[in-house]
Motif scaffolding. Sequence first.
Motif, short mmCIF file in Angstrom:
data_model
loop_
_atom_site.label_atom_id
_atom_site.label_comp_id
_atom_site.label_asym_id
_atom_site.label_seq_id
_atom_site.Cartn_x
_atom_site.Cartn_y
_atom_site.Cartn_z
N LEU A 34 46.17 25.02 36.44
CA LEU A 34 45.21 26.12 36.51
C LEU A 34 45.94 27.39 36.97
O LEU A 34 46.61 27.39 37.99
CB LEU A 34 44.08 25.78 37.49
N GLU A 35 45.79 28.45 36.20
CA GLU A 35 46.51 29.69 36.50
C GLU A 35 45.56 30.88 36.45
O GLU A 35 44.78 31.03 35.50
CB GLU A 35 47.65 29.89 35.49
N PHE A 36 45.61 31.71 37.50
CA PHE A 36 44.83 32.94 37.51
C PHE A 36 45.49 33.97 36.59
O PHE A 36 46.72 34.04 36.48
CB PHE A 36 44.75 33.52 38.92
N THR A 37 44.68 34.76 35.93
CA THR A 37 45.21 35.82 35.07
C THR A 37 44.72 37.17 35.57
O THR A 37 43.72 37.26 36.30
CB THR A 37 44.74 35.62 33.62
N ASP A 38 45.44 38.22 35.20
CA ASP A 38 45.06 39.56 35.62
C ASP A 38 43.81 40.02 34.87
O ASP A 38 43.66 39.74 33.68
CB ASP A 38 46.20 40.54 35.34
N ILE A 39 42.92 40.75 35.58
CA ILE A 39 41.73 41.31 34.94
C ILE A 39 41.60 42.76 35.36
O ILE A 39 42.25 43.22 36.31
CB ILE A 39 40.45 40.54 35.32
N ASP A 40 40.76 43.50 34.67
CA ASP A 40 40.51 44.90 35.00
C ASP A 40 39.75 44.97 36.32
O ASP A 40 38.62 44.48 36.43
CB ASP A 40 39.72 45.56 33.87
N TYR A 44 35.78 44.19 37.29
CA TYR A 44 35.49 43.12 38.25
C TYR A 44 34.62 43.63 39.39
O TYR A 44 33.63 43.00 39.76
CB TYR A 44 36.80 42.54 38.79
N ARG A 45 34.98 44.79 39.97
CA ARG A 45 34.22 45.34 41.10
C ARG A 45 32.79 45.66 40.68
O ARG A 45 31.84 45.42 41.43
CB ARG A 45 34.91 46.58 41.65
N ALA A 46 32.62 46.22 39.49
CA ALA A 46 31.27 46.55 39.01
C ALA A 46 30.44 45.29 38.83
O ALA A 46 29.26 45.25 39.21
CB ALA A 46 31.37 47.33 37.69
N GLN A 47 31.03 44.25 38.27
CA GLN A 47 30.31 42.99 38.07
C GLN A 47 29.98 42.33 39.41
O GLN A 47 28.91 41.73 39.57
CB GLN A 47 31.13 42.06 37.19
N LEU A 48 30.90 42.44 40.38
CA LEU A 48 30.65 41.87 41.70
C LEU A 48 29.48 42.57 42.38
O LEU A 48 28.61 41.93 42.99
CB LEU A 48 31.91 41.97 42.56
N GLN A 49 29.42 43.91 42.28
CA GLN A 49 28.32 44.66 42.86
C GLN A 49 27.00 44.29 42.19
O GLN A 49 25.96 44.17 42.86
CB GLN A 49 28.58 46.17 42.74
N THR A 50 27.02 44.12 40.87
CA THR A 50 25.80 43.71 40.15
C THR A 50 25.33 42.35 40.62
O THR A 50 24.13 42.12 40.84
CB THR A 50 26.08 43.68 38.64
N PRO A 62 28.51 36.74 48.00
CA PRO A 62 29.97 36.91 48.03
C PRO A 62 30.32 38.24 48.70
O PRO A 62 29.68 39.26 48.42
CB PRO A 62 30.35 36.92 46.54
N PRO A 63 31.27 38.27 49.62
CA PRO A 63 31.62 39.51 50.31
C PRO A 63 32.16 40.56 49.35
O PRO A 63 32.77 40.24 48.32
CB PRO A 63 32.70 39.06 51.31
N GLU A 64 31.93 41.84 49.69
CA GLU A 64 32.37 42.94 48.84
C GLU A 64 33.88 42.95 48.66
O GLU A 64 34.41 43.46 47.67
CB GLU A 64 31.93 44.28 49.44
N THR A 65 34.62 42.39 49.62
CA THR A 65 36.07 42.50 49.62
C THR A 65 36.75 41.36 48.90
O THR A 65 37.97 41.35 48.80
CB THR A 65 36.58 42.53 51.06
#
Length: 323
Positions: A34-40, A44-50, A62-65
């Motif tokens: 399993l490998e993490f990949t880079d994302i925009d 990501y921040r916009a989707q997390l806030q939503t 989930p914490p903002e940070t």
Amino acid sequence: MGGTTLDPAQIQISSRALGEMVTEIELGDLQYSLEFTDIDQDIYRAQLQTLRASLDYEGFKPPETIDPTPSETDYIIMGKYIVRTSFAKGAFGFVCAAIDQRDGTPVAVKKIIATTSRSHGKVIQEVKTLRKLMQNSRPLVDYFSIDSKDDQGVHECFFICKPLFSKSLYAFIPPSTASMSTRLVLFTQMLQGLIWLHDRGCMHRDIKPQNILASIDPIQAVIIDFGCATWQETSYEHWVADVWSMGISALELLSTQKHTWTMMSEDIYNQVVRRMLASCRDEEAMWAFEIISGMLEMDSKKRIDKRVLEGRDITSYSGASKL
């Protein structure tokens, strides 16, 4: 294959199960990598806030940070805090988001690079001030210093603030960031904090929006950065200076206007203050602007007295809470 075994009993909702960029797992005869990949990051921040906004219940959010992937630059301090993303930078250091490994609580880590014995001494003095303030009060800050390990005399000094505030009051001045009701609760807490400090003989001497951490979920304001603070219980000059500085910070917050305060004549100063006060016609805020007007008197002898502030029932404002 040298795989990683995940024990479900040890995985908590506040912890990251996969802590490396690449994790190899064996499940019986099956092998997975399993490998993490880079994302925009912006996406990501916009989707997390939503996602956070959609979770309108009292359970886990989930914490903002939280970062989408582990980072090779993460490091641990004091054996318990994982230092993550930097979100603010100042003249002498920067502030990072971090996680308390013991319970997954998000915290803020202020890192100061002290390059001289004088600057290191100021950090030590700030620590003494904070420890004195926190006697018989709930602790908000941990501290430790990494002593110099080279010939340059550089000290890395860390303040760990709880809970995590990722923004200062400065970020909430634009009108779209918070409602007037929220701003008034923040203002009330700012006044309570100032009175609380002065009742203990602590004169801050550097109050400004950047030195007031704030959040709106929950609504909370905390005065920080005591590098210039003094202990002078009878110092009238420092009291009125703190009152003026807090008044300016509150004026910008409630009027939703930023202003550069430079040397100016009394007439121009009064014009600027009156214009900013008049810019808000919200009846809900009239009591607050009345207090701010008294805090911003050019003549310090006419400035609002602490006894007047203490006599106002500011804690009765809806949503306000004592510090």
